[in-house]
Design a protein around this motif. Structure first.
Motif, PDB file in Angstrom:
ATOM      1  N   UNK A   1      84.658 -28.475 -14.905  1.00 23.38           N
ATOM      2  CA  UNK A   1      85.748 -28.859 -15.215  1.00 23.38           C
ATOM      3  C   UNK A   1      86.112 -28.825 -17.038  1.00 23.38           C
ATOM      4  N   UNK A   2      86.122 -29.185 -17.909  1.00 22.52           N
ATOM      5  CA  UNK A   2      86.122 -29.216 -18.930  1.00 22.52           C
ATOM      6  C   UNK A   2      87.106 -27.943 -19.380  1.00 22.52           C
ATOM      7  N   UNK A   3      85.997 -26.870 -19.168  1.00 26.17           N
ATOM      8  CA  UNK A   3      86.252 -25.160 -19.476  1.00 26.17           C
ATOM      9  C   UNK A   3      88.001 -25.220 -18.945  1.00 26.17           C
ATOM     10  N   UNK A   4      88.070 -25.620 -17.644  1.00 26.53           N
ATOM     11  CA  UNK A   4      89.729 -25.374 -17.713  1.00 26.53           C
ATOM     12  C   UNK A   4      90.574 -26.465 -18.389  1.00 26.53           C
ATOM     13  N   UNK A   5      89.763 -27.772 -19.488  1.00 26.46           N
ATOM     14  CA  UNK A   5      90.985 -28.109 -19.699  1.00 26.46           C
ATOM     15  C   UNK A   5      90.952 -27.737 -20.947  1.00 26.46           C
ATOM     16  N   UNK A   6      89.582 -27.593 -21.530  1.00 27.32           N
ATOM     17  CA  UNK A   6      89.908 -26.859 -22.936  1.00 27.32           C
ATOM     18  C   UNK A   6      90.322 -25.449 -23.048  1.00 27.32           C
ATOM     19  N   UNK A   7      90.073 -25.008 -22.167  1.00 30.55           N
ATOM     20  CA  UNK A   7      91.389 -23.299 -22.020  1.00 30.55           C
ATOM     21  C   UNK A   7      92.831 -23.683 -22.000  1.00 30.55           C
ATOM     22  N   UNK A   8      92.917 -24.619 -20.643  1.00 27.97           N
ATOM     23  CA  UNK A   8      94.637 -24.829 -21.225  1.00 27.97           C
ATOM     24  C   UNK A   8      95.278 -25.646 -22.561  1.00 27.97           C
ATOM     25  N   UNK A   9      94.335 -26.318 -22.977  1.00 31.40           N
ATOM     26  CA  UNK A   9      94.480 -26.800 -24.189  1.00 31.40           C
ATOM     27  C   UNK A   9      94.334 -26.129 -25.340  1.00 31.40           C
TER      28      UNK A   9
ATOM     29  N   UNK B   1     101.515 -21.294 -23.140  1.00 31.66           N
ATOM     30  CA  UNK B   1     101.930 -22.779 -22.207  1.00 31.66           C
ATOM     31  C   UNK B   1     101.632 -22.050 -20.488  1.00 31.66           C
ATOM     32  N   UNK B   2     102.793 -21.375 -20.204  1.00 25.85           N
ATOM     33  CA  UNK B   2     102.601 -21.177 -18.491  1.00 25.85           C
ATOM     34  C   UNK B   2     101.193 -20.530 -18.377  1.00 25.85           C
ATOM     35  N   UNK B   3     100.933 -19.038 -19.318  1.00 25.29           N
ATOM     36  CA  UNK B   3      99.742 -18.396 -18.691  1.00 25.29           C
ATOM     37  C   UNK B   3      98.953 -17.668 -19.627  1.00 25.29           C
ATOM     38  N   UNK B   4      98.894 -19.131 -20.010  1.00 26.74           N
ATOM     39  CA  UNK B   4      97.666 -18.710 -21.505  1.00 26.74           C
ATOM     40  C   UNK B   4      96.556 -18.757 -20.672  1.00 26.74           C
TER      41      UNK B   4
ATOM     42  N   UNK C   1      95.298 -22.781 -25.467  1.00 29.63           N
ATOM     43  CA  UNK C   1      96.381 -22.504 -25.062  1.00 29.63           C
ATOM     44  C   UNK C   1      97.832 -22.675 -25.246  1.00 29.63           C
ATOM     45  N   UNK C   2      97.690 -24.085 -24.907  1.00 28.93           N
ATOM     46  CA  UNK C   2      98.533 -24.990 -25.774  1.00 28.93           C
ATOM     47  C   UNK C   2      98.548 -25.105 -27.108  1.00 28.93           C
ATOM     48  N   UNK C   3      97.300 -25.161 -27.766  1.00 23.00           N
ATOM     49  CA  UNK C   3      97.831 -24.987 -29.416  1.00 23.00           C
ATOM     50  C   UNK C   3      98.237 -23.613 -29.660  1.00 23.00           C
TER      51      UNK C   3
ATOM     52  N   UNK D   1      89.902 -14.987 -20.935  1.00 24.32           N
ATOM     53  CA  UNK D   1      90.641 -16.241 -20.671  1.00 24.32           C
ATOM     54  C   UNK D   1      90.792 -16.841 -19.224  1.00 24.32           C
ATOM     55  N   UNK D   2      90.887 -15.341 -17.967  1.00 23.07           N
ATOM     56  CA  UNK D   2      90.348 -16.069 -16.841  1.00 23.07           C
ATOM     57  C   UNK D   2      89.301 -16.555 -16.566  1.00 23.07           C
ATOM     58  N   UNK D   3      88.383 -16.123 -17.393  1.00 14.81           N
ATOM     59  CA  UNK D   3      87.085 -17.006 -16.811  1.00 14.81           C
ATOM     60  C   UNK D   3      86.782 -18.100 -16.388  1.00 14.81           C
ATOM     61  N   UNK D   4      86.777 -18.456 -18.495  1.00 15.54           N
ATOM     62  CA  UNK D   4      86.680 -20.369 -18.049  1.00 15.54           C
ATOM     63  C   UNK D   4      87.315 -20.726 -17.168  1.00 15.54           C
TER      64      UNK D   4
END
Length: 151
Positions: free
Chosen positions: A63-71, A12-15, A73-75, A35-38
């Motif tokens: 910008x959506x790359x960051x959002x999809x990566x965050x989502x 969640x935090x560092x995904x 990792x939350x999943x 994972x840090x690339x997107x």
């Protein structure tokens, strides 16, 4: 012993930095390093919007790359938290008993799941809305160019 709760919080935090992958699979995990690339590309897209404005088409893709990566990792955090104790310990703590403490769910795990669900759903919907809005605005602008009479 790999803790299910710690893995969920790390996802969640560092995904987006791959911390949960390094915790569970070690520093040799290729996906953890990728994972840090997107994440970095998405942050670069945000910086482009701030510098160049809303009309920068490359930022629409980044910008959506960051959002999809965050989502994503939350999943992953939700999936870690909902994994049954027997399966968790068999996968990540094979030498421990099937009901060992690190694989158990407690309030910390539940909070990680709840926070991941809230943030993940919000970020995913925002990323989709941002992507579709800019895609359709681009389509309208291109249609206007085509429909202008030639002089």
């Amino acid at each position: 012993m790999k803790s299910k709760t710690l893995a969920a919080w790390l996802a969640f935090i560092g995904g987006p930095l791959g911390l949960h992958r390094f915790y569970l699979y070690g520093l040799g995990d290729l996906l953890g390093w990728l994972l840090p690339l997107p994440t970095a590309l998405g942050i670069y897209g945000i910086q482009r919007v701030q510098a160049l404005g809303q009309d920068d088409q490359l930022s629409w893709l980044l910008i959506p790359l960051l959002g999809f990566t965050l989502a994503g990792c939350a999943l992953r955090a939700i999936l870690y938290g909902l994994t049954p104790v027997e399966i968790w310990n068999a996968r990540f703590n094979p030498r421990a008993p099937t009901d060992a403490r690190p694989g158990r769910t407690h309030w910390g795990t539940i909070f990680a799941i709840a926070m991941s669900l809230m943030l993940g759903a919000t970020v995913l919907m925002a990323s989709l809305a941002y992507s579709f809005q800019h895609y359709f605005e681009f389509q309208i602008e291109e249609a206007r160019k085509i429909s202008q009479p030639l002089d």
